[in-house]
Design a protein around this motif. Sequence first.
Motif, PDB file in Angstrom:
ATOM      1  N   PRO A  58       0.819  -1.209   0.000  1.00 51.46           N
ATOM      2  CA  PRO A  58       0.000   0.000   0.000  1.00 51.46           C
ATOM      3  C   PRO A  58       0.854   1.261   0.000  1.00 51.46           C
ATOM      4  O   PRO A  58       2.038   1.238   0.351  1.00 51.46           O
ATOM      5  N   SER A  59       0.258   2.375  -0.396  1.00 47.08           N
ATOM      6  CA  SER A  59       0.957   3.658  -0.372  1.00 47.08           C
ATOM      7  C   SER A  59       1.457   3.953   1.038  1.00 47.08           C
ATOM      8  O   SER A  59       0.754   3.728   2.017  1.00 47.08           O
ATOM      9  N   GLY A  60       2.710   4.421   1.126  1.00 46.89           N
ATOM     10  CA  GLY A  60       3.279   4.772   2.420  1.00 46.89           C
ATOM     11  C   GLY A  60       3.854   3.621   3.205  1.00 46.89           C
ATOM     12  O   GLY A  60       4.274   3.793   4.351  1.00 46.89           O
ATOM     13  N   CYS A  61       3.947   2.432   2.576  1.00 44.43           N
ATOM     14  CA  CYS A  61       4.455   1.274   3.327  1.00 44.43           C
ATOM     15  C   CYS A  61       5.985   1.251   3.381  1.00 44.43           C
ATOM     16  O   CYS A  61       6.560   0.447   4.118  1.00 44.43           O
ATOM     17  N   THR A  64       9.134   2.402  -1.767  1.00 46.25           N
ATOM     18  CA  THR A  64       9.954   3.327  -2.554  1.00 46.25           C
ATOM     19  C   THR A  64      11.149   3.819  -1.747  1.00 46.25           C
ATOM     20  O   THR A  64      12.261   3.967  -2.283  1.00 46.25           O
ATOM     21  N   ASP A 183      11.207   2.806 -10.448  1.00 44.84           N
ATOM     22  CA  ASP A 183      10.226   3.324  -9.498  1.00 44.84           C
ATOM     23  C   ASP A 183       8.935   3.699 -10.232  1.00 44.84           C
ATOM     24  O   ASP A 183       8.817   4.788 -10.783  1.00 44.84           O
ATOM     25  N   GLU A 184       7.988   2.744 -10.273  1.00 45.36           N
ATOM     26  CA  GLU A 184       6.715   2.916 -10.974  1.00 45.36           C
ATOM     27  C   GLU A 184       6.919   3.563 -12.348  1.00 45.36           C
ATOM     28  O   GLU A 184       6.287   4.566 -12.678  1.00 45.36           O
ATOM     29  N   HIS A 217       2.439  -0.268  -7.840  1.00 44.65           N
ATOM     30  CA  HIS A 217       1.226  -0.380  -7.025  1.00 44.65           C
ATOM     31  C   HIS A 217       0.253  -1.358  -7.666  1.00 44.65           C
ATOM     32  O   HIS A 217      -0.815  -1.649  -7.112  1.00 44.65           O
TER      33      HIS A 217
END
Length: 393
Positions: A58-61, A64, A183-184, A217
């Motif tokens: 999830p975002s913020g895990c 990155t 990175d994405e 993601h």
Amino acid sequence: MSDTTLEPTAAASAGRRVSGVPIRLAGVTKRYPGQDRPAVDDVDLEIPAGETVMFVGPSGCGKTTLLKMINRLIEPTGGRIHLGDEDVTDQDPDRLRRRIGYVIQAGGLFPHMTVGTNIGLVPRMLGWDKQRTATRTEELLDLVGLDPAVYRDRYPRELSGGQQQRVGVARALAADPPVLLMDEPFGAVDPVTRQRLQDELLRIQEELGKTIVFVTHDFDEAVKLGDRIVVFDVGARVVQYDTPEAILASPAEEYVADFVGAGATLKQLTLTRVADVELQQVTTATVGGDAGQAVAAARAAGHDFVVVLDERGRPVSWPTLAELSRRTTVPATVDERLPVVGLRSTLNDALDTMLAASQGGVVVTGRRDALAGVLKVESVMAAIQRSRAEAAG
């Protein structure tokens, strides 16, 4: 996560070239001032040489943040980072980054530099001479499917989003680094371009065998591209680290099952690659050749179309016999809507491409975009039915 000895994946054990090195993270931690919990908390991870490992969560895990600590764009608070047998934790970060390729969304190209200058940036920093840099730039443009004569002197603003991303990959590979961090990279392009870029990456990796760490993601993207997937929770806690097949079949925790989401059975079907299905061989003709001879050869073989190849064996169109019989020479016209997938594409990709083009088949390409054959919709459906039967069994 404790250190484990990882079994080689099917891709790694297939005897293909490996030019990457293993990455080992030991107790890697990142704490930011004023935050109660570390962004990355004591991560141990081994990434085998020549494999593509996908970071999802999830975002913020912290995925990155962990990626950027590998090339020290973010400095770790604690722990050690090893590339091969070398501890790079305390190395000069600028020197380290010149040895690691890095690709971000939209390519990250310098807008005031030409494509060729962008690609040659790191080799020039490393002291390569002009001729060596120019030769390498042409090799890489060819590798990512861009004609050097057409694109070398263009500026990023003159390229589409997908072309910019290809140049970004070429630039990251310019100094032949053993490790590539992504990175994405495909997050800002449309779905069709995204699929083509994914296919391009699979093809390039099949040829080069770099060690790739890729943040996404999109779990479907992770399944398609990854030899292994790391599923992270908050603090970059490694919840599961395994092959896509193993994660889909046996999620380690309810959290992983929730992250994979509905349709895990359908995702299993996407693990089948075009290379796993028998392709149909077709009549081919080269641009500028005798159209009448091509039509006669196709009729004799029972084919109702011809795949036209350029001088390097790359498909550019597939006219019907009726269309080709009206010409004396094989036309050089490039069909921009030609449905094309790679050998490492999934059957799901192939079916999507057929539907988007309203065609009953797709042209399949292999190394350096050379023709490998044609895949018909009937073969895709038969393979899906077999997969369903195997899954049910």
